[in-house]
Design an enzyme around this catalytic site. Structure first.
Site: not given
Ligand code: C5P
Length: 292
Positions: A10, A96, A138
């Site tokens: 994406k 990547p 995501d």
């Molecule tokens: O949801 P995911 O595990 O992909 O998110 C990884 C990290 O990115 C989270 O632990 C958080 O620190 C940050 N994050 C965030 N706000 C979001 C998505 C991700 O702060 N909407």
């Protein structure tokens, strides 16, 4: 039995961060677009004790529970109550890693789609997305992809008309950026410039490629670490090679440019691919149907 799924990467046509929420996550406002660049995900299931194993062509990727694809398979079996199968996941990675292109998320979503087909469980898109959000913010988008407005943590999705056809060049510099670290550099009240998200949504509705390209903006670019200078350089190079617009995707470090035609994108790609190891010529990818 075995199935192969494409896990499409994406890009963020825009990325805005609205506020930090009580749970520590950030409220997002993003326009997301799938592209044809993909990993190939093969899922094989044979009668067995219920093991889940993974292998990949990238030796440094974890193949245990740290890999979203493995967690996705475990989640599918826990949700459906299906047991008595050993699962082998093979990931042929092209997307990547640490690029902001959702490679891991796409692999996880592909495993959920693949197992849903293999076992004919008939889970619909909404059910798959409700599972997917447990794997990462995501992952719900990656279940069907396409052109989508994403709010909430990134999981509140509104499908949009497909973006107009165009050529795309994506380039990832050697620097890699950690998503949580970049989020920690964001102070929402200090963000002065926000993307014209409504303008992009309007341009998508009108199939106005230039209107999309000139509005592409990512607030993460304002808090990049000092060692990320290559990001600005790649943007300039893409624009010098006649991109209509160029921007970093997600939390980076990949940068992409939109081109009026596939031919113009090819010319830029040919000029830049010698300099950047991860440089891809690609195009928008449509939404994947889920046959429940
Ligand atoms: O949801 P995911 O595990 O992909 O998110 C990884 C990290 O990115 C989270 O632990 C958080 O620190 C940050 N994050 C965030 N706000 C979001 C998505 C991700 O702060 N909407």
């Amino acid at each position: 039995m075995q199935i192969q799924e494409h896990a499409f990467a994406k890009l963020n046509l825009s990325l805005d961060i609205l506020r930090k929420m009580e749970d520590g996550y950030h409220e997002m406002s993003m326009v997301m677009q799938s592209i044809s660049l993909c990993d190939d995900v093969t899922v094989s299931c044979e009668p067995g004790e219920g093991s889940v194993t993974a292998s990949t062509n990238l030796k440094y990727l974890p193949v245990d529970e740290k890999n979203i694809a493995v967690r996705a398979a475990r989640l599918f079996f826990a949700h459906t109550g299906i047991s008595g199968y050993d699962t082998k996941i093979t990931l042929k990675k092209r997307i990547p890693v640490c690029a902001g292109m959702g490679g891991g998320s796409a692999d996880g979503a592909a495993v959920l789609r693949g197992l849903n087909s293999l076992f004919r469980t008939g889970l619909d898109g909404d059910t798959l997305r409700a599972l997917a959000v447990k794997l990462g913010s995501d992952v719900p988008f990656c279940i069907q992809g396409g052109t989508v407005f994403a709010g909430g943590r990134g999981e509140v999705l509104t499908p949009l008309p497909a973006m107009p056809s165009c050529g795309i060049v994506v380039c990832k510099p050697s620097v890699s950026i950690s998503t949580p670290q970049l989020f920690s550099r964001i102070r929402c009240e200090k963000i002065r410039l926000h993307p014209d998200t409504n303008g992009i949504l309007d341009a998508i509705t009108k199939a106005d490629l230039n209107g999309i390209a000139v509005r592409m903006y990512n607030v993460f670019e304002t808090v990049l670490p000092q060692n990320a200078g290559q990001i600005g350089e790649i943007k300039s190079e893409l624009l010098d090679h006649r991109a209509l617009g160029a921007v970093m995707t997600g939390s980076g470090s990949a940068v992409f440019g939109l081109f009026e035609t596939a031919d113009l994108a090819r010319q830029a790609w040919e000029a830049m691919r010698g300099k950047y190891r991860d440089c891809f010529l690609t195009a928008p990818q449509d939404r994947i149907p889920i046959l429940a």
